[in-house]
Write a protein that holds these residues in place. Structure first.
Motif, mmCIF file in Angstrom:
data_model
loop_
_atom_site.group_PDB
_atom_site.id
_atom_site.type_symbol
_atom_site.label_atom_id
_atom_site.label_comp_id
_atom_site.label_asym_id
_atom_site.label_seq_id
_atom_site.Cartn_x
_atom_site.Cartn_y
_atom_site.Cartn_z
ATOM 1 N N UNK A 232 26.389 36.083 66.386
ATOM 2 C CA UNK A 232 25.878 34.848 65.794
ATOM 3 C C UNK A 232 27.023 33.950 65.355
ATOM 4 N N UNK A 233 28.017 34.525 64.704
ATOM 5 C CA UNK A 233 29.149 33.736 64.210
ATOM 6 C C UNK A 233 29.985 33.178 65.364
ATOM 7 N N UNK A 234 30.038 33.903 66.473
ATOM 8 C CA UNK A 234 30.806 33.450 67.641
ATOM 9 C C UNK A 234 30.012 32.500 68.536
ATOM 10 N N UNK A 235 28.733 32.281 68.238
ATOM 11 C CA UNK A 235 27.925 31.393 69.074
ATOM 12 C C UNK A 235 27.488 32.019 70.375
ATOM 13 N N UNK A 365 33.602 22.846 86.040
ATOM 14 C CA UNK A 365 32.189 23.156 85.840
ATOM 15 C C UNK A 365 31.988 24.052 84.625
ATOM 16 N N UNK A 366 32.808 25.093 84.497
ATOM 17 C CA UNK A 366 32.660 26.029 83.386
ATOM 18 C C UNK A 366 32.880 25.334 82.050
ATOM 19 N N UNK A 367 33.928 24.511 81.958
ATOM 20 C CA UNK A 367 34.233 23.820 80.708
ATOM 21 C C UNK A 367 33.119 22.855 80.349
ATOM 22 N N UNK A 368 32.661 22.080 81.302
ATOM 23 C CA UNK A 368 31.646 21.060 81.019
ATOM 24 C C UNK A 368 30.297 21.683 80.683
ATOM 25 N N UNK A 369 29.937 22.772 81.336
ATOM 26 C CA UNK A 369 28.690 23.457 81.011
ATOM 27 C C UNK A 369 28.728 23.978 79.577
ATOM 28 N N UNK A 370 29.838 24.597 79.193
ATOM 29 C CA UNK A 370 29.949 25.142 77.838
ATOM 30 C C UNK A 370 29.894 24.037 76.786
ATOM 31 N N UNK A 371 30.620 22.947 77.017
ATOM 32 C CA UNK A 371 30.655 21.860 76.035
ATOM 33 C C UNK A 371 29.309 21.149 75.968
ATOM 34 N N UNK A 372 28.705 20.869 77.128
ATOM 35 C CA UNK A 372 27.420 20.173 77.137
ATOM 36 C C UNK A 372 26.346 21.000 76.451
ATOM 37 N N UNK A 373 26.302 22.293 76.740
ATOM 38 C CA UNK A 373 25.295 23.152 76.113
ATOM 39 C C UNK A 373 25.468 23.185 74.599
ATOM 40 N N UNK A 374 26.716 23.304 74.134
ATOM 41 C CA UNK A 374 26.971 23.337 72.696
ATOM 42 C C UNK A 374 26.613 21.997 72.054
ATOM 43 N N UNK A 379 22.325 20.500 67.055
ATOM 44 C CA UNK A 379 21.377 20.120 65.994
ATOM 45 C C UNK A 379 20.240 21.126 65.817
ATOM 46 N N UNK A 380 19.717 21.656 66.918
ATOM 47 C CA UNK A 380 18.626 22.627 66.813
ATOM 48 C C UNK A 380 19.119 23.951 66.241
ATOM 49 N N UNK A 381 20.304 24.384 66.658
ATOM 50 C CA UNK A 381 20.864 25.626 66.118
ATOM 51 C C UNK A 381 21.078 25.494 64.621
ATOM 52 N N UNK A 382 21.561 24.339 64.187
ATOM 53 C CA UNK A 382 21.764 24.110 62.759
ATOM 54 C C UNK A 382 20.440 24.162 62.006
ATOM 55 N N UNK A 383 19.408 23.555 62.577
ATOM 56 C CA UNK A 383 18.095 23.559 61.929
ATOM 57 C C UNK A 383 17.540 24.966 61.800
ATOM 58 N N UNK A 384 17.805 25.805 62.792
ATOM 59 C CA UNK A 384 17.256 27.164 62.794
ATOM 60 C C UNK A 384 18.044 28.091 61.879
ATOM 61 N N UNK A 385 19.374 28.061 61.998
ATOM 62 C CA UNK A 385 20.198 29.068 61.332
ATOM 63 C C UNK A 385 20.933 28.573 60.102
ATOM 64 N N UNK A 386 21.084 27.263 59.953
ATOM 65 C CA UNK A 386 21.844 26.748 58.826
ATOM 66 C C UNK A 386 23.343 26.956 58.964
ATOM 67 N N UNK A 387 23.808 27.217 60.163
ATOM 68 C CA UNK A 387 25.240 27.394 60.400
ATOM 69 C C UNK A 387 25.608 26.817 61.758
ATOM 70 N N UNK A 388 26.882 26.534 61.921
ATOM 71 C CA UNK A 388 27.384 25.980 63.175
ATOM 72 C C UNK A 388 28.668 26.702 63.544
ATOM 73 N N UNK A 389 28.673 27.321 64.726
ATOM 74 C CA UNK A 389 29.861 28.022 65.196
ATOM 75 C C UNK A 389 30.869 27.017 65.747
#
Length: 489
Positions: A232-235, A365-374, A379-389
């Motif tokens: 969770x902490x590592x995302x 491709x790998x870099x852009x996929x990782x950055x775009x997904x994050x 915002x949704x991850x923050x709403x769910x967990x209250x933390x941001x990796x």
């Protein structure tokens, strides 16, 4: 609340997007706040479509009528579903103890205090047939045999659901349950999962053996709490749940057989594989969502055209809202849709720019996929967990190369475990180095100072990070325009 029929982004067909966004937001508003909220969203959606049309100089009245019709239909459906929940027989029994028969829809999760938690479908209430989605909490003692699709009868104390997600009640099980018999398919799937877990325990060290079923089948029951916290902490938490990426990797591997058997047979084999995969992993709402999203990603890979992926994604949202309106308020569903849209719309353009600047396409491709997904899911991850990796992008880049071999070899081992355990164990051994790397990256990343920061949870966190994301995008756009104007002769 919705986007109108604005001119298409180059290469992307957006015509179904207004209808999909409308049906989703209308359903969510109806489930959360009731019919008047759903009606308000319909009015806002229609006004948005008309406003966009006026802005571009031409109101597309067929699009306006389509959005109004779709919105009204889904508002009615949401109202009917909410009324059915509010008027359910269990609603008049809150605070009492009743006899129920339920069929678990997912494997139980162990929560604080050693209790079990699982979603289930209600079959009988007292002596009468019934229906509806319930959440069950049960003691571990006596309930260890709970499995997907296996009916069970027990006494339970009924309480009101804390979340408005179309669940009719929360049941706190008491006493000793009586178990029925699952269907043949469910028993076979449970046998495959059990044999796969046993093969992993025999072939791998304990921490790797616990992780493999989570990566391949979404079974996280054996993963220790400290490992879960590190992921969770590592995302990297998304890796321990079955996602559209799993489906894409598995079906993509099957489609490679097209060179031998031809494209039509390969597609048929991929469809059969997808069906079997969903059954074995368990056809819970999250898995069905992953299958739908993975199918969209797979189609994009097959046709090599982004233009087809967004209409397919929008159509999937429409279909899933019809099949299961509860997904409208499911955080996992929102993450799947937003992540898929980001990968289709944002990542390819960024990757092309990096390739034009001399980057290798695979790395870009790998870099852009990782950055775009994050970026789109933060915002949704923050709403769910209250933390941001803050290390999620780097951690995901480091583990990206090992996920496909783990998924493919693990899935093949799961298919062999029930009939050829020795072969399954051999395949599983080949996943050892990859699992070692994954676990160490998660632990190293989680141990870094400031690896994750606390942010407001709920709507506050979503709005904060969403606003920051939009502001950052606007500033970047303005900077690029000024830079472009400055270098013009």
């Amino acid at each position: 609340m919705t986007a109108g029929p604005a001119p298409d982004v180059p290469g992307i067909d957006l015509r179904l997007v207004p209808a999909a966004v409308t049906c989703w937001t209308v359903t969510a508003a109806g489930v959360w706040w009731g019919p008047w909220a759903a009606l308000t969203v319909v009015v806002i959606a229609v006004a948005a479509v008309v406003g966009v049309g006026l802005r571009v100089g031409s109101v597309r009245w067929p699009a306006v009528l389509a959005v109004a019709a779709v919105g009204a239909a889904f508002a009615i459906v949401a109202t009917v579903r909410v009324h059915a929940v509010d008027s359910h027989p269990l609603a008049s029994r809150f605070g009492t103890t009743v006899s129920v028969t339920v069929t678990p829809a997912e494997s139980p999760k162990t929560i604080q205090g050693g209790r079990l938690m699982f979603a289930a479908s209600l079959q009988r209430l007292q002596d009468a047939e019934s229906s509806g989605r319930v959440m069950v909490f049960a003691p571990a003692v006596g309930y260890s045999d709970v499995s997907v699709g296996r009916p069970m009868a027990f006494r339970a104390r009924v309480t009101r659901p804390k979340r408005r997600d179309l669940s009719v009640a929360v049941l706190a099980a008491v006493g000793t349950p009586r178990f029925g018999t699952a269907s043949t398919g469910q028993r076979a799937a449970a046998h495959v999962r059990a044999e796969f877990g046993e093969a992993a325990r025999l072939a791998l060290p304990p921490d790797q053996a616990a992780m493999l079923p989570g990566l391949v089948l979404g079974d996280v029951s054996a993963i220790e709490s400290d490992t879960t916290a590190a992921f969770r902490r590592a995302g990297l938490t998304h890796l321990t749940a079955v996602s559209g990426a799993n489906v894409t990797i598995v079906c993509g591997a099957v489609l490679l057989s097209a060179a031998l058997v031809g494209p039509r047979i390969a597609v048929a084999l991929a469809a059969v594989t997808l069906f079997v995969f969903v059954v074995i992993v368990q056809p819970s709402p999250s898995v069905l969502r992953a299958a739908a999203m993975g199918s969209v990603m797979l189609m994009g890979m097959l046709v090599h055209r982004r233009r087809q992926a967004i209409p397919a994604l929008a159509a999937s949202v429409l279909v899933l809202m019809v099949i299961s309106p509860a997904l409208a308020v499911d955080a996992g569903f929102a993450l799947s849709v937003v992540a898929t849209a980001g990968l289709v719309v944002i990542a390819p353009g960024w990757s092309r720019r990096l390739v034009n600047r001399g980057w290798l396409k695979l790395i870009a491709d790998a870099v852009c996929v990782a950055i775009a997904a994050q970026l789109v899911t933060a915002p949704l991850v923050a709403a769910i967990s209250g933390s941001l990796s803050l290390v999620a992008v780097a951690a995901n880049l480091l583990v990206a190369p090992v996920i496909p071999p783990i998924t493919i070899l693990g899935t093949a081992a799961a298919a062999l475990a029930w009939c050829w355990p020795a072969a399954a164990q051999l395949l599983i051994r080949f996943t050892g180095p990859e699992l070692w790397w994954l676990l160490h990256v998660a632990r190293w990343s989680a141990a870094l100072p400031g690896a994750a920061v606390r942010v407001p949870s709920g709507w506050g966190g979503a709005l904060l990070l969403g606003g920051a994301t939009v502001a950052g995008a606007l500033l970047l756009t303005m900077w690029r325009r000024r830079r472009g104007n400055a270098i013009r002769p």
